[in-house]
Design a protein around this motif. Structure first.
Motif, PDB file in Angstrom:
ATOM      1  N   ARG A  58     -51.726 -31.999 -21.827  1.00  0.00           N
ATOM      2  CA  ARG A  58     -51.776 -32.744 -20.563  1.00  0.00           C
ATOM      3  C   ARG A  58     -52.565 -34.045 -20.683  1.00  0.00           C
ATOM      4  O   ARG A  58     -53.115 -34.539 -19.707  1.00  0.00           O
ATOM      5  N   GLU A  59     -52.620 -34.596 -21.894  1.00  0.00           N
ATOM      6  CA  GLU A  59     -53.220 -35.921 -22.069  1.00  0.00           C
ATOM      7  C   GLU A  59     -52.183 -37.024 -21.892  1.00  0.00           C
ATOM      8  O   GLU A  59     -52.533 -38.207 -21.819  1.00  0.00           O
ATOM      9  N   LEU A  60     -50.907 -36.629 -21.856  1.00  0.00           N
ATOM     10  CA  LEU A  60     -49.808 -37.574 -21.738  1.00  0.00           C
ATOM     11  C   LEU A  60     -48.686 -36.882 -20.983  1.00  0.00           C
ATOM     12  O   LEU A  60     -48.413 -35.703 -21.219  1.00  0.00           O
ATOM     13  N   GLY A  61     -48.043 -37.614 -20.054  1.00  0.00           N
ATOM     14  CA  GLY A  61     -46.935 -37.044 -19.311  1.00  0.00           C
ATOM     15  C   GLY A  61     -45.630 -37.134 -20.080  1.00  0.00           C
ATOM     16  O   GLY A  61     -45.489 -37.919 -21.022  1.00  0.00           O
ATOM     17  N   ALA A  62     -44.651 -36.332 -19.657  1.00  0.00           N
ATOM     18  CA  ALA A  62     -43.362 -36.325 -20.335  1.00  0.00           C
ATOM     19  C   ALA A  62     -42.659 -37.684 -20.215  1.00  0.00           C
ATOM     20  O   ALA A  62     -42.070 -38.181 -21.175  1.00  0.00           O
ATOM     21  N   ALA A  63     -42.712 -38.288 -19.025  1.00  0.00           N
ATOM     22  CA  ALA A  63     -42.089 -39.603 -18.850  1.00  0.00           C
ATOM     23  C   ALA A  63     -42.789 -40.652 -19.699  1.00  0.00           C
ATOM     24  O   ALA A  63     -42.145 -41.529 -20.294  1.00  0.00           O
ATOM     25  N   ALA A  64     -44.113 -40.562 -19.766  1.00  0.00           N
ATOM     26  CA  ALA A  64     -44.865 -41.506 -20.597  1.00  0.00           C
ATOM     27  C   ALA A  64     -44.522 -41.325 -22.070  1.00  0.00           C
ATOM     28  O   ALA A  64     -44.406 -42.300 -22.816  1.00  0.00           O
ATOM     29  N   LEU A  65     -44.334 -40.078 -22.503  1.00  0.00           N
ATOM     30  CA  LEU A  65     -43.935 -39.826 -23.886  1.00  0.00           C
ATOM     31  C   LEU A  65     -42.597 -40.493 -24.186  1.00  0.00           C
ATOM     32  O   LEU A  65     -42.431 -41.140 -25.233  1.00  0.00           O
ATOM     33  N   GLY A  66     -41.644 -40.366 -23.287  1.00  0.00           N
ATOM     34  CA  GLY A  66     -40.347 -41.004 -23.498  1.00  0.00           C
ATOM     35  C   GLY A  66     -40.466 -42.507 -23.604  1.00  0.00           C
ATOM     36  O   GLY A  66     -39.816 -43.130 -24.450  1.00  0.00           O
ATOM     37  N   LEU A  67     -41.311 -43.120 -22.762  1.00  0.00           N
ATOM     38  CA  LEU A  67     -41.494 -44.569 -22.800  1.00  0.00           C
ATOM     39  C   LEU A  67     -42.139 -44.998 -24.117  1.00  0.00           C
ATOM     40  O   LEU A  67     -41.713 -45.990 -24.744  1.00  0.00           O
ATOM     41  N   VAL A  68     -43.147 -44.259 -24.573  1.00  0.00           N
ATOM     42  CA  VAL A  68     -43.840 -44.616 -25.813  1.00  0.00           C
ATOM     43  C   VAL A  68     -42.908 -44.486 -27.015  1.00  0.00           C
ATOM     44  O   VAL A  68     -42.863 -45.363 -27.888  1.00  0.00           O
ATOM     45  N   LEU A  69     -42.132 -43.407 -27.063  1.00  0.00           N
ATOM     46  CA  LEU A  69     -41.205 -43.225 -28.182  1.00  0.00           C
ATOM     47  C   LEU A  69     -40.084 -44.258 -28.148  1.00  0.00           C
ATOM     48  O   LEU A  69     -39.626 -44.722 -29.196  1.00  0.00           O
ATOM     49  N   ALA A  70     -39.657 -44.629 -26.944  1.00  0.00           N
ATOM     50  CA  ALA A  70     -38.639 -45.674 -26.839  1.00  0.00           C
ATOM     51  C   ALA A  70     -39.181 -47.009 -27.345  1.00  0.00           C
ATOM     52  O   ALA A  70     -38.473 -47.771 -28.020  1.00  0.00           O
ATOM     53  N   ALA A  71     -40.442 -47.295 -27.031  1.00  0.00           N
ATOM     54  CA  ALA A  71     -41.063 -48.535 -27.520  1.00  0.00           C
ATOM     55  C   ALA A  71     -41.161 -48.519 -29.038  1.00  0.00           C
ATOM     56  O   ALA A  71     -40.945 -49.546 -29.699  1.00  0.00           O
ATOM     57  N   ARG A  72     -41.480 -47.360 -29.613  1.00  0.00           N
ATOM     58  CA  ARG A  72     -41.543 -47.276 -31.076  1.00  0.00           C
ATOM     59  C   ARG A  72     -40.168 -47.544 -31.691  1.00  0.00           C
ATOM     60  O   ARG A  72     -40.042 -48.275 -32.672  1.00  0.00           O
ATOM     61  N   THR A  73     -39.121 -46.966 -31.107  1.00  0.00           N
ATOM     62  CA  THR A  73     -37.772 -47.190 -31.625  1.00  0.00           C
ATOM     63  C   THR A  73     -37.387 -48.655 -31.501  1.00  0.00           C
ATOM     64  O   THR A  73     -36.787 -49.231 -32.422  1.00  0.00           O
ATOM     65  N   ALA A  74     -37.722 -49.276 -30.371  1.00  0.00           N
ATOM     66  CA  ALA A  74     -37.404 -50.695 -30.189  1.00  0.00           C
ATOM     67  C   ALA A  74     -38.129 -51.545 -31.228  1.00  0.00           C
ATOM     68  O   ALA A  74     -37.549 -52.486 -31.795  1.00  0.00           O
ATOM     69  N   GLY A  75     -39.400 -51.235 -31.479  1.00  0.00           N
ATOM     70  CA  GLY A  75     -40.133 -51.967 -32.497  1.00  0.00           C
ATOM     71  C   GLY A  75     -39.525 -51.794 -33.874  1.00  0.00           C
ATOM     72  O   GLY A  75     -39.436 -52.752 -34.653  1.00  0.00           O
ATOM     73  N   PHE A  76     -39.092 -50.591 -34.186  1.00  0.00           N
ATOM     74  CA  PHE A  76     -38.454 -50.324 -35.474  1.00  0.00           C
ATOM     75  C   PHE A  76     -37.189 -51.165 -35.641  1.00  0.00           C
ATOM     76  O   PHE A  76     -37.001 -51.842 -36.661  1.00  0.00           O
ATOM     77  N   LEU A  77     -36.320 -51.134 -34.648  1.00  0.00           N
ATOM     78  CA  LEU A  77     -35.046 -51.847 -34.751  1.00  0.00           C
ATOM     79  C   LEU A  77     -35.255 -53.355 -34.797  1.00  0.00           C
ATOM     80  O   LEU A  77     -34.524 -54.070 -35.491  1.00  0.00           O
ATOM     81  N   ALA A  78     -36.251 -53.858 -34.072  1.00  0.00           N
ATOM     82  CA  ALA A  78     -36.509 -55.296 -34.083  1.00  0.00           C
ATOM     83  C   ALA A  78     -37.047 -55.754 -35.426  1.00  0.00           C
ATOM     84  O   ALA A  78     -36.767 -56.878 -35.871  1.00  0.00           O
ATOM     85  N   ALA A  79     -37.811 -54.898 -36.087  1.00  0.00           N
ATOM     86  CA  ALA A  79     -38.501 -55.325 -37.309  1.00  0.00           C
ATOM     87  C   ALA A  79     -37.734 -55.024 -38.584  1.00  0.00           C
ATOM     88  O   ALA A  79     -37.977 -55.661 -39.607  1.00  0.00           O
ATOM     89  N   VAL A  80     -36.803 -54.056 -38.554  1.00  0.00           N
ATOM     90  CA  VAL A  80     -36.182 -53.652 -39.810  1.00  0.00           C
ATOM     91  C   VAL A  80     -35.349 -54.788 -40.409  1.00  0.00           C
ATOM     92  O   VAL A  80     -35.366 -55.008 -41.626  1.00  0.00           O
ATOM     93  N   ALA A 128     -46.429 -49.966 -34.020  1.00  0.00           N
ATOM     94  CA  ALA A 128     -46.245 -48.929 -35.034  1.00  0.00           C
ATOM     95  C   ALA A 128     -44.800 -48.892 -35.506  1.00  0.00           C
ATOM     96  O   ALA A 128     -44.524 -48.801 -36.715  1.00  0.00           O
ATOM     97  N   GLY A 129     -43.868 -48.962 -34.566  1.00  0.00           N
ATOM     98  CA  GLY A 129     -42.459 -48.964 -34.944  1.00  0.00           C
ATOM     99  C   GLY A 129     -42.086 -50.175 -35.770  1.00  0.00           C
ATOM    100  O   GLY A 129     -41.302 -50.080 -36.723  1.00  0.00           O
ATOM    101  N   ALA A 130     -42.666 -51.332 -35.424  1.00  0.00           N
ATOM    102  CA  ALA A 130     -42.393 -52.545 -36.202  1.00  0.00           C
ATOM    103  C   ALA A 130     -42.894 -52.392 -37.634  1.00  0.00           C
ATOM    104  O   ALA A 130     -42.215 -52.789 -38.592  1.00  0.00           O
ATOM    105  N   GLY A 131     -44.083 -51.826 -37.797  1.00  0.00           N
ATOM    106  CA  GLY A 131     -44.587 -51.604 -39.150  1.00  0.00           C
ATOM    107  C   GLY A 131     -43.712 -50.656 -39.934  1.00  0.00           C
ATOM    108  O   GLY A 131     -43.412 -50.884 -41.117  1.00  0.00           O
ATOM    109  N   GLN A 132     -43.271 -49.578 -39.291  1.00  0.00           N
ATOM    110  CA  GLN A 132     -42.386 -48.626 -39.950  1.00  0.00           C
ATOM    111  C   GLN A 132     -41.062 -49.278 -40.336  1.00  0.00           C
ATOM    112  O   GLN A 132     -40.555 -49.081 -41.449  1.00  0.00           O
ATOM    113  N   GLY A 133     -40.497 -50.059 -39.417  1.00  0.00           N
ATOM    114  CA  GLY A 133     -39.212 -50.680 -39.692  1.00  0.00           C
ATOM    115  C   GLY A 133     -39.275 -51.718 -40.794  1.00  0.00           C
ATOM    116  O   GLY A 133     -38.386 -51.790 -41.646  1.00  0.00           O
ATOM    117  N   ALA A 134     -40.335 -52.526 -40.805  1.00  0.00           N
ATOM    118  CA  ALA A 134     -40.437 -53.593 -41.804  1.00  0.00           C
ATOM    119  C   ALA A 134     -40.660 -53.037 -43.202  1.00  0.00           C
ATOM    120  O   ALA A 134     -40.223 -53.633 -44.194  1.00  0.00           O
TER     121      ALA A 134
END
Length: 434
Positions: A58-80, A128-134
């Motif tokens: 309960r340190e993070l909500g389910a909706a917040a988790l989805g937003l954070v993971l979506a941001a990571r995916t967006a960063g990955f795709l932008a940076a790869v 984080a996603g940008a670093g992973q993608g690059a």
């Protein structure tokens, strides 16, 4: 799948050829690269798992988790794509360093924002996603620089075995650590893994083939040509990919299997495990079986040298179709588990030859860009497949959706095998230039 994605020559009709004279595992430079890649893979896998633990606590909500993971995916795709261009333009080692450092910096920012600032967590996840993608295409190209051509299949098999082992042992290790430390501390641990990925790999002993020969001396040195834009250089990488029909066909098959087959089973397996078998252990056993099968497939490909490596790899990719097929039918749970073992074996029968062939056939100065195109399409369309799969199952039902996806897994690789040069993933067997 995603998480998450090769051959020498043979003689006679045997399926296997002689192993490399010297094991790649005795090469210090490769071992450093292998350890850095393993650390990056473990950190990439661990982030969504640790954030999931934060939801449970309960340190993070389910909706917040989805937003954070979506941001990571967006960063990955932008940076790869950008990372692929930079890795061809500059030192691949430097791109690995700075991209992994970016992901390392993101980890404490995520820990700082946990339970305090969703905006900070979202921005940190994108970083984080940008670093992973690059770093992904840079690692792929750095492997080709570090390892001799006749040992790259073995090297790629060792890389994928490390990833699969992390996937198998990682949940248990993280769950044990979670009993003693909180999610914020685990996030800091992810940052340390990224520091290992940044600092451990060394520089290749030899320069790139394109850089090995200096420009001829003359009375007046010619002015350097202006540097092309990032977009122009990425388009140049697309042109290089189009020179290899086998690559386009294989990438299309891989994208179809991930976006349709993997997405369908990702959504359907929990439903089937709950509704048909009335227990979650089928879900856990099938996912474990898939990873164990992948480990076995990597072991096979470390030494296997099929004469028609492209056809063999595409046949392995098609084996994933047995996973959705097993979920369609009212079979014993053991059949589902066996199907996932076969799917895991097949995915590595494809992955290892695919990576090795790309390193062998693509022009060395464009390898990172072509690899980035691979990751961009195969992994980029996976979230779209997952997003569409649940509504499709809601409208048409589980069985029809699984039938279509299983058919795609079998038919698209078969169609790819008909493309010229697909049989050998490039030139026919024989002496090959690096």
């Amino acid at each position: 799948m995603a998480t998450t994605p090769l051959h020498g020559t043979t003689t006679g009709t045997a399926e296997t050829g002689p192993p490399p004279a010297r094991s790649v595992l005795r090469d210090t430079a490769f071992l450093r690269l292998w350890a850095g890649t393993t650390a990056s893979g473990l950190a990439t896998w661990a982030l969504p798992f640790v954030l999931g633990l934060a939801v449970l606590h309960r340190e993070l909500g389910a909706a917040a988790l989805g937003l954070v993971l979506a941001a990571r995916t967006a960063g990955f795709l932008a940076a790869v794509a950008v990372g692929g261009v930079l890795a061809d333009r500059h030192s691949r080692r430097a791109v690995v360093l700075w991209s992994a450092l970016a992901a390392a910096v993101a980890a404490p920012l995520l820990a700082l924002g946990l339970g305090r600032s969703l905006i900070l967590m979202t921005l940190a996840a994108a970083l984080a996603g940008a670093g992973q993608g690059a770093c992904r295409p840079a690692f792929q190209a750095l492997t080709a620089e570090t390892v001799a051509a006749d040992r790259r299949q073995q090297a790629n098999a060792a890389m994928t075995m490390a990833v699969r082992t992390s996937t198998l042992a990682g949940p248990t290790l993280t769950a044990l650590l979670a009993a003693f430390v909180d999610a914020g501390t685990l996030l800091l641990g992810i940052g340390l893994l990224w520091l290992v990925a940044a600092l451990l790999p060394g520089r290749p002993a030899a320069p790139r083939p394109a850089e090995a020969s200096p420009a001829p001396a003359g009375p007046v040195a010619p002015a350097p040509a202006p540097r092309a834009s990032l977009r122009a250089e990425f388009v140049d990488g697309i042109r290089e990919a189009r020179r290899h029909p086998w690559f386009l066909a294989g990438l299309g098959a891989l994208t179809a299997v991930i976006a349709l087959g993997y997405s369908a089973t990702g959504v359907a397996l929990p439903l089937v495990s709950r509704d048909r078998y009335g227990t979650e252990w089928v879900l856990a056993a099938a996912m474990t079986a898939y990873t164990v099968g992948a480990l076995g497939g990597a072991l096979v490909t470390a030494r296997r040298r099929p004469r028609s490596e492209g056809w063999s790899a595409l046949a392995g990719l098609a084996l994933y179709g047995f996973a959705p097929l097993s979920l369609m039918l009212p079979v014993h749970p053991a059949v589902v588990i066996a199907a996932y073992v076969v799917a895991g074996i097949g995915i590595e029968l494809f992955n290892v030859p695919w990576f090795t062939a790309t390193q062998r056939e693509v022009a060395p100065d464009k390898l990172a860009r072509v690899s980035s195109l691979d990751f961009l399409l195969s992994y980029g369309l996976a979230p779209l497949g997952l997003a569409l799969m649940a509504p499709a199952i809601g409208v048409f039902g589980v069985t029809p959706v699984l039938a279509v996806c299983a058919g795609a897994c079998f038919l698209v690789p078969a169609a790819a095998a008909l493309v010229p040069t697909a049989r050998h993933f490039g030139r026919a067997p024989g002496p090959r230039a690096d």
